[in-house]
Design a protein around this motif. Structure first.
Motif, mmCIF file in Angstrom:
data_model
loop_
_atom_site.group_PDB
_atom_site.id
_atom_site.type_symbol
_atom_site.label_atom_id
_atom_site.label_comp_id
_atom_site.label_asym_id
_atom_site.label_seq_id
_atom_site.Cartn_x
_atom_site.Cartn_y
_atom_site.Cartn_z
ATOM 1 N N ALA A 1 33.037 4.623 -8.478
ATOM 2 C CA ALA A 1 31.589 4.824 -8.612
ATOM 3 C C ALA A 1 30.834 4.088 -7.512
ATOM 4 C CB ALA A 1 31.127 4.332 -9.987
ATOM 5 N N TYR A 2 31.285 2.886 -7.199
ATOM 6 C CA TYR A 2 30.669 2.072 -6.140
ATOM 7 C C TYR A 2 30.819 2.764 -4.785
ATOM 8 C CZ TYR A 2 29.796 -2.465 -3.710
ATOM 9 O OH TYR A 2 29.318 -3.493 -2.935
ATOM 10 N N ALA A 3 32.034 3.171 -4.452
ATOM 11 C CA ALA A 3 32.282 3.824 -3.161
ATOM 12 C C ALA A 3 31.520 5.146 -3.057
ATOM 13 C CB ALA A 3 33.780 4.053 -2.965
ATOM 14 N N ASP A 4 31.434 5.882 -4.170
ATOM 15 C CA ASP A 4 30.689 7.143 -4.173
ATOM 16 C C ASP A 4 29.206 6.904 -3.882
ATOM 17 O OD1 ASP A 4 32.970 8.568 -4.712
ATOM 18 O OD2 ASP A 4 32.508 8.921 -6.834
ATOM 19 N N ARG A 5 28.666 5.830 -4.464
ATOM 20 C CA ARG A 5 27.249 5.524 -4.235
ATOM 21 C C ARG A 5 27.002 5.135 -2.771
ATOM 22 N NH1 ARG A 5 22.238 6.973 -5.148
ATOM 23 N NH2 ARG A 5 20.773 5.284 -4.659
ATOM 24 N N VAL A 6 27.908 4.342 -2.212
ATOM 25 C CA VAL A 6 27.785 3.970 -0.795
ATOM 26 C C VAL A 6 27.819 5.224 0.078
ATOM 27 C CG1 VAL A 6 28.918 2.786 1.126
ATOM 28 C CG2 VAL A 6 28.751 1.653 -1.107
ATOM 29 N N ALA A 7 28.779 6.110 -0.205
ATOM 30 C CA ALA A 7 28.919 7.338 0.582
ATOM 31 C C ALA A 7 27.682 8.229 0.452
ATOM 32 C CB ALA A 7 30.165 8.099 0.137
ATOM 33 N N GLU A 8 27.136 8.290 -0.768
ATOM 34 C CA GLU A 8 25.934 9.105 -1.004
ATOM 35 C C GLU A 8 24.754 8.573 -0.185
ATOM 36 O OE1 GLU A 8 22.970 10.240 -4.748
ATOM 37 O OE2 GLU A 8 24.813 9.115 -5.140
ATOM 38 N N CYS A 9 24.574 7.257 -0.184
ATOM 39 C CA CYS A 9 23.500 6.655 0.621
ATOM 40 C C CYS A 9 23.748 6.910 2.113
ATOM 41 C CB CYS A 9 23.406 5.156 0.354
ATOM 42 S SG CYS A 9 22.732 4.726 -1.268
ATOM 43 N N GLY A 10 25.001 6.803 2.527
ATOM 44 C CA GLY A 10 25.342 7.044 3.928
ATOM 45 C C GLY A 10 24.998 8.453 4.369
ATOM 46 N N ARG A 11 25.133 9.409 3.444
ATOM 47 C CA ARG A 11 24.837 10.818 3.760
ATOM 48 C C ARG A 11 23.343 11.118 3.729
ATOM 49 N NH1 ARG A 11 29.159 11.714 0.232
ATOM 50 N NH2 ARG A 11 27.678 12.111 -1.450
ATOM 51 N N SER A 12 22.629 10.508 2.784
ATOM 52 C CA SER A 12 21.292 11.026 2.500
ATOM 53 C C SER A 12 20.168 9.997 2.489
ATOM 54 C CB SER A 12 21.308 11.736 1.134
ATOM 55 O OG SER A 12 21.688 10.825 0.109
ATOM 56 N N TRP A 13 20.488 8.700 2.585
ATOM 57 C CA TRP A 13 19.423 7.708 2.489
ATOM 58 C C TRP A 13 19.767 6.456 3.305
ATOM 59 C CZ3 TRP A 13 18.403 4.117 -2.236
ATOM 60 C CH2 TRP A 13 17.236 3.357 -2.006
ATOM 61 N N PRO A 14 19.335 6.438 4.573
ATOM 62 C CA PRO A 14 19.675 5.304 5.437
ATOM 63 C C PRO A 14 19.222 3.951 4.897
ATOM 64 C CG PRO A 14 18.899 7.143 6.753
ATOM 65 C CD PRO A 14 18.653 7.525 5.322
ATOM 66 N N GLY A 15 18.065 3.906 4.252
ATOM 67 C CA GLY A 15 17.589 2.645 3.687
ATOM 68 C C GLY A 15 18.526 2.118 2.613
ATOM 69 N N GLY A 16 19.014 3.028 1.785
ATOM 70 C CA GLY A 16 19.975 2.638 0.753
ATOM 71 C C GLY A 16 21.283 2.166 1.360
ATOM 72 N N TYR A 17 21.684 2.816 2.444
ATOM 73 C CA TYR A 17 22.901 2.385 3.150
ATOM 74 C C TYR A 17 22.745 0.947 3.644
ATOM 75 C CZ TYR A 17 26.651 2.127 6.576
ATOM 76 O OH TYR A 17 27.756 1.724 7.284
ATOM 77 N N VAL A 18 21.569 0.626 4.190
ATOM 78 C CA VAL A 18 21.316 -0.739 4.664
ATOM 79 C C VAL A 18 21.447 -1.742 3.512
ATOM 80 C CG1 VAL A 18 19.548 -2.305 5.598
ATOM 81 C CG2 VAL A 18 19.904 -0.050 6.629
ATOM 82 N N ALA A 19 20.981 -1.364 2.327
ATOM 83 C CA ALA A 19 21.091 -2.254 1.170
ATOM 84 C C ALA A 19 22.554 -2.603 0.891
ATOM 85 C CB ALA A 19 20.456 -1.591 -0.059
ATOM 86 N N LEU B 1 25.366 7.314 11.455
ATOM 87 C CA LEU B 1 24.089 6.610 11.322
ATOM 88 C C LEU B 1 23.724 5.799 12.559
ATOM 89 C CD1 LEU B 1 24.498 5.397 7.631
ATOM 90 C CD2 LEU B 1 22.751 6.992 8.454
ATOM 91 N N ARG B 2 24.596 5.795 13.562
ATOM 92 C CA ARG B 2 24.335 4.946 14.738
ATOM 93 C C ARG B 2 22.987 5.223 15.389
ATOM 94 N NH1 ARG B 2 28.930 2.135 15.650
ATOM 95 N NH2 ARG B 2 30.851 3.238 15.161
ATOM 96 N N GLY B 3 22.571 6.489 15.408
ATOM 97 C CA GLY B 3 21.300 6.836 16.045
ATOM 98 C C GLY B 3 20.115 6.822 15.109
ATOM 99 N N ASP B 4 20.340 6.446 13.847
ATOM 100 C CA ASP B 4 19.253 6.468 12.869
ATOM 101 C C ASP B 4 18.313 5.277 13.092
ATOM 102 O OD1 ASP B 4 18.327 7.623 10.097
ATOM 103 O OD2 ASP B 4 18.313 5.429 9.910
ATOM 104 N N PRO B 5 16.984 5.521 13.067
ATOM 105 C CA PRO B 5 16.058 4.411 13.338
ATOM 106 C C PRO B 5 16.097 3.300 12.283
ATOM 107 C CG PRO B 5 14.859 6.421 12.696
ATOM 108 C CD PRO B 5 16.284 6.813 12.918
ATOM 109 N N VAL B 6 16.453 3.647 11.055
ATOM 110 C CA VAL B 6 16.495 2.637 9.986
ATOM 111 C C VAL B 6 17.847 1.926 9.950
ATOM 112 C CG1 VAL B 6 16.346 2.250 7.481
ATOM 113 C CG2 VAL B 6 14.807 3.885 8.588
ATOM 114 N N ALA B 7 18.926 2.693 9.833
ATOM 115 C CA ALA B 7 20.254 2.092 9.668
ATOM 116 C C ALA B 7 20.942 1.762 10.985
ATOM 117 C CB ALA B 7 21.144 3.031 8.851
ATOM 118 N N GLY B 8 20.602 2.491 12.049
ATOM 119 C CA GLY B 8 21.306 2.349 13.318
ATOM 120 C C GLY B 8 21.439 0.921 13.836
#
Length: 215
Positions: free
Chosen positions: A103-121, A59-66
């Motif tokens: 369940a918590y770690a899975d949700r974090v990983a899912e956001c990391g893969r597919s939703w940078p905004g969710g990862y930021v949360a 995610l380092r190069g992602d405009p939202v999460a980077g």
């Protein structure tokens, strides 16, 4: 119009308070649980932070999460040092997350893969919490179980590369305020922050079930 960092803080205030006042955390901070409960909690953190930090590189190069990916925040290495101190060199053997932790770690990983905004949360709820309330846990742990000040056992709470936590938190909130997201996406991020606190609360409830105070 309130700044986005203020909106997030206010919107998640209730869940934040509930997490802080969970029976498990209250008993832990009150010195009513043994060091084994603290070690078990530290193990759960390892699963969550591994999910956060495994996703960071992509995610380092992602405009939202980077902009939020800051090496001085990374905690996995410190957690592993603490766990080696708490459990010994074989701490990984047989280590399993609680169902709520998985369940918590899975949700974090899912956001990391597919939703940078969710990862930021998730990034915000964890790291800014560590820089703030985490210092209370460190102080209590040092006094309750005799860890060396800022030493092995509490290194997770020690941000050696952040000389001024207050200034760092200000700059982090400025990043939130300038996040590359429209109003609809910002609302989704706020909702994910609430979800993160709910996940955290579920972990505390399962830990409380594992370490009930005897009557």
């Amino acid at each position: 119009m309130d700044a986005f960092s203020t909106v997030i803080r206010v919107a998640s205030h209730q869940q934040h308070t509930e997490a802080e006042t969970s029976p498990f955390m209250a008993h832990l901070l009150g010195g009513r649980l043994g060091v084994d409960a603290y070690a078990r909690y530290t193990e759960q953190l390892w699963f969550v932070y591994r999910a956060l930090e495994d996703a960071a590189a992509g995610l380092r190069g992602d405009p939202v999460a980077g902009p939020f990916i800051r090496p001085e925040l990374m905690r996995v290495a410190e957690l592993e040092r603490d766990l080696a101190h708490l459990r010994g060199p074989g701490w990984r053997e047989g280590l399993e997350p609680l169902p709520a932790t998985a369940a918590y770690a899975d949700r974090v990983a899912e956001c990391g893969r597919s939703w940078p905004g969710g990862y930021v949360a998730h990034h915000y709820t964890r790291y800014l919490g560590d820089l703030s309330g985490g210092q209370i846990i460190r102080d209590k742990a040092e006094r309750t179980w005799g860890f060396a000040r800022k030493g092995d056992g509490v290194r997770f709470y020690v941000f050696e590369a952040i000389a001024n936590p207050a200034a760092f938190k200000r700059s982090y909130r400025e990043l939130l305020d300038s996040i590359a997201a429209d109003d609809l996406e910002k609302q989704r991020i706020v909702d994910e922050c609430r979800r993160a606190f709910d996940h955290n609360g579920a972990v505390f409830r399962e830990l409380d079930g594992q370490f009930p105070l005897s009557a």
